[in-house]
Motif scaffolding. Structure first.
Motif, PDB file in Angstrom:
ATOM      1  N   THR A 175       0.631  -1.371   0.144  1.00  0.00           N
ATOM      2  CA  THR A 175      -0.212   0.466   0.195  1.00  0.00           C
ATOM      3  C   THR A 175       1.126   1.426   0.072  1.00  0.00           C
ATOM      4  O   THR A 175       1.904   1.290   1.689  1.00  0.00           O
ATOM      5  N   GLN A 176       0.822   2.177  -1.176  1.00  0.00           N
ATOM      6  CA  GLN A 176       1.488   3.159  -1.328  1.00  0.00           C
ATOM      7  C   GLN A 176       0.341   4.335  -1.121  1.00  0.00           C
ATOM      8  O   GLN A 176      -0.664   4.139  -2.080  1.00  0.00           O
ATOM      9  N   ALA A 177       0.394   5.844  -0.171  1.00  0.00           N
ATOM     10  CA  ALA A 177      -0.267   6.640  -0.957  1.00  0.00           C
ATOM     11  C   ALA A 177       1.160   8.053  -0.878  1.00  0.00           C
ATOM     12  O   ALA A 177       1.869   8.123  -0.130  1.00  0.00           O
ATOM     13  N   TYR A 178       0.130   8.931  -1.417  1.00  0.00           N
ATOM     14  CA  TYR A 178       0.416  10.312  -1.078  1.00  0.00           C
ATOM     15  C   TYR A 178      -0.869  11.249  -1.728  1.00  0.00           C
ATOM     16  O   TYR A 178      -1.702  10.936  -1.842  1.00  0.00           O
ATOM     17  N   TRP A 179      -0.631  12.781  -1.302  1.00  0.00           N
ATOM     18  CA  TRP A 179      -1.443  13.422  -1.395  1.00  0.00           C
ATOM     19  C   TRP A 179      -0.976  14.879  -3.006  1.00  0.00           C
ATOM     20  O   TRP A 179      -0.016  14.167  -3.323  1.00  0.00           O
ATOM     21  N   ARG A 180      -2.044  14.499  -3.456  1.00  0.00           N
ATOM     22  CA  ARG A 180      -2.511  15.422  -4.960  1.00  0.00           C
ATOM     23  C   ARG A 180      -3.089  16.631  -4.344  1.00  0.00           C
ATOM     24  O   ARG A 180      -3.536  16.926  -3.637  1.00  0.00           O
ATOM     25  N   LEU A 206      -3.493  11.809   8.862  1.00  0.00           N
ATOM     26  CA  LEU A 206      -4.673  11.414   7.891  1.00  0.00           C
ATOM     27  C   LEU A 206      -4.456   9.875   7.514  1.00  0.00           C
ATOM     28  O   LEU A 206      -5.233   9.526   6.811  1.00  0.00           O
ATOM     29  N   GLN A 207      -3.525  10.141   7.008  1.00  0.00           N
ATOM     30  CA  GLN A 207      -2.600   8.704   5.317  1.00  0.00           C
ATOM     31  C   GLN A 207      -2.443   7.658   6.231  1.00  0.00           C
ATOM     32  O   GLN A 207      -3.432   6.786   5.842  1.00  0.00           O
ATOM     33  N   ALA A 208      -3.023   7.654   7.912  1.00  0.00           N
ATOM     34  CA  ALA A 208      -2.961   6.358   8.216  1.00  0.00           C
ATOM     35  C   ALA A 208      -4.703   6.338   8.394  1.00  0.00           C
ATOM     36  O   ALA A 208      -5.117   4.948   8.270  1.00  0.00           O
ATOM     37  N   LYS A 209      -4.757   6.650   8.588  1.00  0.00           N
ATOM     38  CA  LYS A 209      -6.840   6.538   8.657  1.00  0.00           C
ATOM     39  C   LYS A 209      -6.892   6.524   7.636  1.00  0.00           C
ATOM     40  O   LYS A 209      -8.191   5.031   7.253  1.00  0.00           O
ATOM     41  N   ALA A 210      -6.586   7.049   6.298  1.00  0.00           N
ATOM     42  CA  ALA A 210      -7.441   6.486   4.682  1.00  0.00           C
ATOM     43  C   ALA A 210      -6.606   5.089   4.582  1.00  0.00           C
ATOM     44  O   ALA A 210      -7.557   4.618   3.776  1.00  0.00           O
ATOM     45  N   ILE A 211      -5.118   5.340   4.882  1.00  0.00           N
ATOM     46  CA  ILE A 211      -5.260   3.098   4.869  1.00  0.00           C
ATOM     47  C   ILE A 211      -5.202   2.403   5.732  1.00  0.00           C
ATOM     48  O   ILE A 211      -5.966   1.182   4.878  1.00  0.00           O
ATOM     49  N   HIS A 212      -5.934   2.231   6.844  1.00  0.00           N
ATOM     50  CA  HIS A 212      -7.046   1.598   7.881  1.00  0.00           C
ATOM     51  C   HIS A 212      -8.008   1.759   6.317  1.00  0.00           C
ATOM     52  O   HIS A 212      -8.718   0.221   6.610  1.00  0.00           O
ATOM     53  N   LEU A 225      -6.113  -4.575  -6.877  1.00  0.00           N
ATOM     54  CA  LEU A 225      -4.828  -3.836  -7.982  1.00  0.00           C
ATOM     55  C   LEU A 225      -5.755  -2.440  -7.924  1.00  0.00           C
ATOM     56  O   LEU A 225      -6.748  -2.905  -8.711  1.00  0.00           O
ATOM     57  N   ALA A 226      -5.423  -1.431  -8.207  1.00  0.00           N
ATOM     58  CA  ALA A 226      -6.365   0.181  -7.926  1.00  0.00           C
ATOM     59  C   ALA A 226      -5.591   1.236  -6.936  1.00  0.00           C
ATOM     60  O   ALA A 226      -4.863   0.768  -6.421  1.00  0.00           O
ATOM     61  N   GLY A 227      -6.397   2.691  -7.797  1.00  0.00           N
ATOM     62  CA  GLY A 227      -5.308   3.332  -6.485  1.00  0.00           C
ATOM     63  C   GLY A 227      -7.437   4.297  -6.446  1.00  0.00           C
ATOM     64  O   GLY A 227      -7.710   4.440  -7.221  1.00  0.00           O
ATOM     65  N   PHE A 228      -6.832   3.849  -5.371  1.00  0.00           N
ATOM     66  CA  PHE A 228      -8.535   4.708  -4.447  1.00  0.00           C
ATOM     67  C   PHE A 228      -8.212   6.156  -4.331  1.00  0.00           C
ATOM     68  O   PHE A 228      -6.794   6.476  -3.508  1.00  0.00           O
ATOM     69  N   ASP A 229      -9.052   6.834  -4.126  1.00  0.00           N
ATOM     70  CA  ASP A 229      -9.243   8.759  -3.757  1.00  0.00           C
ATOM     71  C   ASP A 229      -9.684   8.309  -2.881  1.00  0.00           C
ATOM     72  O   ASP A 229     -11.651   8.153  -2.470  1.00  0.00           O
ATOM     73  N   VAL A 230      -9.334   9.214  -1.900  1.00  0.00           N
ATOM     74  CA  VAL A 230      -9.860   9.523  -0.393  1.00  0.00           C
ATOM     75  C   VAL A 230      -9.615  10.918   0.222  1.00  0.00           C
ATOM     76  O   VAL A 230      -8.604  11.519   0.185  1.00  0.00           O
ATOM     77  N   ILE A 231     -10.697  11.166   0.749  1.00  0.00           N
ATOM     78  CA  ILE A 231     -10.866  12.529   0.539  1.00  0.00           C
ATOM     79  C   ILE A 231     -11.048  13.508   2.561  1.00  0.00           C
ATOM     80  O   ILE A 231     -11.577  11.980   2.993  1.00  0.00           O
ATOM     81  N   PHE A 232     -10.881  14.400   2.545  1.00  0.00           N
ATOM     82  CA  PHE A 232     -11.247  14.676   3.841  1.00  0.00           C
ATOM     83  C   PHE A 232     -11.830  16.092   3.834  1.00  0.00           C
ATOM     84  O   PHE A 232     -11.146  17.070   3.034  1.00  0.00           O
ATOM     85  N   SER A 233     -12.604  16.516   4.997  1.00  0.00           N
ATOM     86  CA  SER A 233     -13.510  17.432   4.823  1.00  0.00           C
ATOM     87  C   SER A 233     -12.427  18.071   5.624  1.00  0.00           C
ATOM     88  O   SER A 233     -12.338  18.233   6.803  1.00  0.00           O
ATOM     89  N   GLN A 234     -11.965  19.676   4.856  1.00  0.00           N
ATOM     90  CA  GLN A 234     -11.682  20.907   6.097  1.00  0.00           C
ATOM     91  C   GLN A 234     -12.502  21.482   6.628  1.00  0.00           C
ATOM     92  O   GLN A 234     -12.209  21.952   7.597  1.00  0.00           O
ATOM     93  N   ASP A 235     -14.129  21.493   6.618  1.00  0.00           N
ATOM     94  CA  ASP A 235     -14.276  21.639   7.222  1.00  0.00           C
ATOM     95  C   ASP A 235     -14.818  20.529   8.794  1.00  0.00           C
ATOM     96  O   ASP A 235     -15.499  20.858   9.761  1.00  0.00           O
ATOM     97  N   GLU A 236     -14.432  19.666   9.171  1.00  0.00           N
ATOM     98  CA  GLU A 236     -14.815  18.572  10.051  1.00  0.00           C
ATOM     99  C   GLU A 236     -13.693  18.923  10.785  1.00  0.00           C
ATOM    100  O   GLU A 236     -12.359  18.045  10.578  1.00  0.00           O
ATOM    101  N   SER A 237     -13.623  18.269  12.368  1.00  0.00           N
ATOM    102  CA  SER A 237     -12.527  18.406  13.279  1.00  0.00           C
ATOM    103  C   SER A 237     -12.363  16.966  13.488  1.00  0.00           C
ATOM    104  O   SER A 237     -11.444  16.793  12.992  1.00  0.00           O
ATOM    105  N   HIS A 238     -13.592  16.272  12.804  1.00  0.00           N
ATOM    106  CA  HIS A 238     -12.919  14.322  13.730  1.00  0.00           C
ATOM    107  C   HIS A 238     -12.180  13.939  12.249  1.00  0.00           C
ATOM    108  O   HIS A 238     -11.730  12.786  12.481  1.00  0.00           O
ATOM    109  N   ASN A 239     -12.172  14.839  11.034  1.00  0.00           N
ATOM    110  CA  ASN A 239     -10.778  13.903   9.761  1.00  0.00           C
ATOM    111  C   ASN A 239     -11.455  12.905   9.233  1.00  0.00           C
ATOM    112  O   ASN A 239     -10.420  12.120   9.761  1.00  0.00           O
ATOM    113  N   GLN A 240     -12.907  12.420   9.657  1.00  0.00           N
ATOM    114  CA  GLN A 240     -12.919  10.859   8.684  1.00  0.00           C
ATOM    115  C   GLN A 240     -12.684  10.892   7.973  1.00  0.00           C
ATOM    116  O   GLN A 240     -13.186  11.824   6.345  1.00  0.00           O
ATOM    117  N   PRO A 241     -12.039   9.672   6.985  1.00  0.00           N
ATOM    118  CA  PRO A 241     -12.287   9.633   5.526  1.00  0.00           C
ATOM    119  C   PRO A 241     -12.823   9.203   4.500  1.00  0.00           C
ATOM    120  O   PRO A 241     -13.603   8.742   5.424  1.00  0.00           O
TER     121      PRO A 241
END
Length: 280
Positions: A175-180, A206-212, A225-241
């Motif tokens: 598993t590899q993660a990076y921000w765009r 946040l990367q760890a949450k998304a990877i989980h 085998l896939a690339g997943f797009d995961v987002i976090f809302s900048q308006d939420e304090s709990h930062n749920q992926p």
């Protein structure tokens, strides 16, 4: 015997199925194989033949073909109860019109909202709708596409991300993660082709949450085998992926380029084969 249809993975038997449908010879090879390795761009007829004729097939594309298109992905997210932006699926414009007043959003959605056609990747066929005029334009465009047989779209809650989207790539056990990261925080589409840059290091929590999240999702779906797009809302304090999209074809720049990606892919295929307790 290991059978490979992937041009970059050499096995005991090697075949190519590009530009043609699988035939009787393919069927015979598949039935004799202990494992089948398929290309990333595997067509559905070849995949179905491989799955029917052999118990061990890489990659696992069950979800890709059983839940096809963007609408199918949302249905998969709903079925597996994975966190994702609230979405409403429409088979066609008539379905939408029959349930909504003209140029009005359905209950539960508010402007701005995201409009997604059932096809396209890397931001293609995705629009941010900010008012009734934008909505009317998208519905009209959808009706035009329907005349050529292309149907289906999604209306989805807009999630402000601050111009950041996390790409999580899964290759078997790797598993590899990076921000765009877009040049401006208010840019809607965050793609490298539109000026976004790669950031491997920011917000490791946040990367760890998304990877989980992706680890659990892959465990539940069999996707390997896939690339997943995961987002976090900048308006939420709990930062749920939130899982935004699955890309079975994905860019490789953030992974170090095509050569680095293919090296990792070959290593992971070999690891997968070893786990099948097969001898090469």
């Amino acid at each position: 015997m290991i059978l490979s249809y992937h041009p970059c993975f050499i096995a005991d038997e090697n075949r190519i199925c590009a530009g043609r449908n699988p035939d009787r010879a393919d069927h015979a090879f598949i039935q004799k194989a202990d494992a089948v390795i398929l290309p990333q761009g595997c067509p559905e007829p070849l995949y179905r033949m491989a799955r029917q004729g052999c118990r061990r097939v890489f990659p696992n594309y069950d979800a890709r073909f059983d839940f096809s298109g963007k609408t199918g992905q949302v249905q998969l997210f709903q079925k597996k109860n994975v966190t994702h932006p609230f979405s409403m699926i429409y088979a066609d414009t008539q379905t939408y019109i029959s349930g909504c007043k003209p140029n009005e959003l359905p209950k539960g959605l508010h402007y701005p909202v995201v409009f997604k056609f059932d096809w396209g990747g890397e931001g293609e066929a995705v629009t941010c709708i900010r008012d009734q005029t934008d909505l009317a334009d998208c519905i009209e465009k959808a009706s035009i596409y329907e005349r050529s047989g292309q149907k289906g779209f999604i209306l989805q809650t807009f999630i402000p991300t601050g111009g950041r989207v996390l790409r999580v790539v899964r290759i078997h056990q790797l598993t590899q993660a990076y921000w765009r990261v877009s040049p401006t925080t208010d840019q809607f589409l965050v793609n490298l082709s539109m000026g976004a840059t790669v950031d491997h290091d920011s917000a490791p929590h946040l990367q760890a949450k998304a990877i989980h999240l992706i680890d659990q999702f892959c465990s539940n779906t069999g996707i390997n085998l896939a690339g997943f797009d995961v987002i976090f809302s900048q308006d939420e304090s709990h930062n749920q992926p939130l899982l935004l999209e699955i890309n079975y074809f994905f860019g490789r720049e953030g992974l170090g380029g095509s050569s680095a990606y293919l090296d990792q892919l070959v290593l992971q295929i070999k690891s997968w084969i070893n786990e099948q307790d097969l001898q090469r």
